[in-house]
Design a protein around this motif. Structure first.
Motif, mmCIF file in Angstrom:
data_model
loop_
_atom_site.group_PDB
_atom_site.id
_atom_site.type_symbol
_atom_site.label_atom_id
_atom_site.label_comp_id
_atom_site.label_asym_id
_atom_site.label_seq_id
_atom_site.Cartn_x
_atom_site.Cartn_y
_atom_site.Cartn_z
ATOM 1 N N GLY A 184 0.786 -1.235 0.000
ATOM 2 C CA GLY A 184 0.000 0.000 0.000
ATOM 3 C C GLY A 184 0.811 1.274 0.000
ATOM 4 O O GLY A 184 0.296 2.329 0.355
ATOM 5 N N HIS A 185 2.064 1.218 -0.409
ATOM 6 C CA HIS A 185 2.931 2.391 -0.455
ATOM 7 C C HIS A 185 3.543 2.547 -1.845
ATOM 8 O O HIS A 185 3.661 1.580 -2.595
ATOM 9 N N VAL A 186 3.907 3.778 -2.168
ATOM 10 C CA VAL A 186 4.661 4.050 -3.388
ATOM 11 C C VAL A 186 6.014 4.630 -2.997
ATOM 12 O O VAL A 186 6.139 5.286 -1.964
ATOM 13 N N GLN A 187 6.992 4.386 -3.833
ATOM 14 C CA GLN A 187 8.322 4.925 -3.565
ATOM 15 C C GLN A 187 8.528 6.226 -4.331
ATOM 16 O O GLN A 187 8.275 6.288 -5.535
ATOM 17 N N LEU A 188 8.954 7.258 -3.606
ATOM 18 C CA LEU A 188 9.432 8.462 -4.253
ATOM 19 C C LEU A 188 10.929 8.248 -4.449
ATOM 20 O O LEU A 188 11.726 8.415 -3.532
ATOM 21 N N TYR A 204 8.951 4.955 5.915
ATOM 22 C CA TYR A 204 7.572 4.849 5.474
ATOM 23 C C TYR A 204 6.751 5.957 6.124
ATOM 24 O O TYR A 204 6.714 6.064 7.353
ATOM 25 N N THR A 205 6.100 6.788 5.310
ATOM 26 C CA THR A 205 5.156 7.779 5.805
ATOM 27 C C THR A 205 3.765 7.215 5.562
ATOM 28 O O THR A 205 3.368 7.026 4.401
ATOM 29 N N THR A 206 3.039 6.945 6.627
ATOM 30 C CA THR A 206 1.820 6.158 6.510
ATOM 31 C C THR A 206 0.634 6.841 7.184
ATOM 32 O O THR A 206 0.735 7.284 8.326
ATOM 33 N N ILE A 207 -0.479 6.902 6.470
ATOM 34 C CA ILE A 207 -1.767 7.249 7.053
ATOM 35 C C ILE A 207 -2.512 5.935 7.244
ATOM 36 O O ILE A 207 -2.822 5.234 6.274
ATOM 37 N N THR A 208 -2.779 5.575 8.486
ATOM 38 C CA THR A 208 -3.318 4.249 8.792
ATOM 39 C C THR A 208 -4.603 3.960 8.030
ATOM 40 O O THR A 208 -4.837 2.833 7.581
ATOM 41 N N GLU A 209 -5.449 4.987 7.836
ATOM 42 C CA GLU A 209 -6.720 4.787 7.149
ATOM 43 C C GLU A 209 -6.527 4.337 5.702
ATOM 44 O O GLU A 209 -7.456 3.802 5.088
ATOM 45 N N HIS A 210 -5.354 4.567 5.144
ATOM 46 C CA HIS A 210 -5.105 4.146 3.764
ATOM 47 C C HIS A 210 -5.002 2.631 3.636
ATOM 48 O O HIS A 210 -5.197 2.084 2.549
ATOM 49 N N LEU A 211 -4.664 1.946 4.711
ATOM 50 C CA LEU A 211 -4.320 0.541 4.629
ATOM 51 C C LEU A 211 -5.521 -0.358 4.867
ATOM 52 O O LEU A 211 -6.377 -0.071 5.706
ATOM 53 N N ALA A 212 -5.562 -1.460 4.126
ATOM 54 C CA ALA A 212 -6.576 -2.470 4.404
ATOM 55 C C ALA A 212 -6.325 -3.028 5.802
ATOM 56 O O ALA A 212 -5.197 -2.999 6.310
#
Length: 205
Positions: free
Chosen positions: A30-34, A82-90
Motif C-alpha cells: 500500500g505504499h509508493v516509492q518516491l 515509510y510515511t503512513t496514514i493508517t486509514e489508507h491501509l486495508a
C-alpha cells in the motif's frame, strides 16, 4: 504607477514552489516509492498495483490516479522511511504502520532464538534498518508456509553460510537443504555465536 497601480494584486501568502513529476506503481503493502528521496508514502489500498502519478514540491507529496488526487503527504527527506496514514491501509495491512526493527526482532525471538539471531543479522547488515523490513517479513512468514521447525533449521543453516537475505532462506527451503542435516550436526551444541561487532537487539528498543 498611474496606469497600473489599481490593477495590481497582493502577493500570494505562500512562496511559489517548483512542482516535479514522476510515476510509480503502488506496492503490495500500500505504499509508493518516491525514488528521488528513496522513501515511501501510503496510498489508499484500493490502488494497490495501480500505476500512479506523483507530484512533489519541496514541502508536499501529492499522489494522483487518473487525474484524481488520492493522497497527500508532507514531504519527508529521510531515506528508507515509510510515511503512513493508517486509514489508507486495508485491515490486513495496517500493521505496516508499526514496522520497526525491534518489532521484527521480538517476533523472530518468539519463534526461536536462532530466527531472532538471523533477523538481527539481516538488520545489522543494512545501512538503514528500514531496508531490511521486507526481507524480515518474508522470512518470518515462512513459519506459516513451511512450519516452525523448518523455518528454524533454515535460519540456522543461513547463519552457518553467513549470508543474510530473504533469498538465502528461500533457496534453502526450496532445495530442502534444511532436511539434509546429519546426526552429527543434530548433536552439536546449539549455542549461538557471540558477535562482539554488532549493536545487538537492545539497540532497537
Amino acid at each position: 504607477m498611474e496606469d497600473e497601480r489599481q490593477q495590481l494584486r497582493l502577493l500570494p501568502e505562500r512562496r511559489f514552489e517548483i512542482r516535479y513529476q514522476t510515476f510509480a506503481t503502488v506496492m503490495q503493502n500500500g505504499h509508493v516509492q518516491l525514488s528521488h528521496d528513496k522513501n515511501y508514502y501510503s496510498v489508499p489500498y484500493q490502488y494497490i498495483k495501480k500505476k500512479i502519478k506523483i507530484l512533489y514540491t519541496s514541502s508536499t507529496v501529492e499522489i494522483y490516479y487518473k487525474y484524481n488526487r488520492v493522497a497527500m503527504h508532507r514531504r519527508n527527506y529521510q531515506p528508507y522511511v515509510y510515511t503512513t496514514i493508517t486509514e489508507h491501509l486495508a485491515s490486513t495491512h495496517q500493521f505496516v504502520a508499526g514496522w520497526s526493527a525491534f518489532r521484527f526482532i521480538d517476533w523472530a525471538n518468539s519463534i526461536d532464538p536462532t530466527v531472532g539471531e538471523y533477523i538481527l543479522q539481516i538488520i545489522e547488515s543494512r545501512n538503514y534498518p528500514e531496508q531490511a523490513y521486507k526481507s524480515c517479513l518474508g522470512i518470518l512468514n515462512f513459519e506459516k508456509k513451511v512450519g516452525r521447525e523448518r523455518s528454524i533449521i533454515a535460519c540456522k543453516r543461513a547463519l552457518d553460510f553467513k549470508i543474510y537475505s530473504f533469498k538465502t532462506v528461500q533457496k534453502i527451503l526450496e532445495n530442502n537443504l534444511d532436511q539434509m542435516i546429519g546426526p552429527e550436526e543434530e548433536d552439536r551444541e546449539q549455542e549461538l555465536p557471540d558477535h562482539g561487532n554488532i549493536r545487538g537487539k537492545q539497540y532497537y528498543h
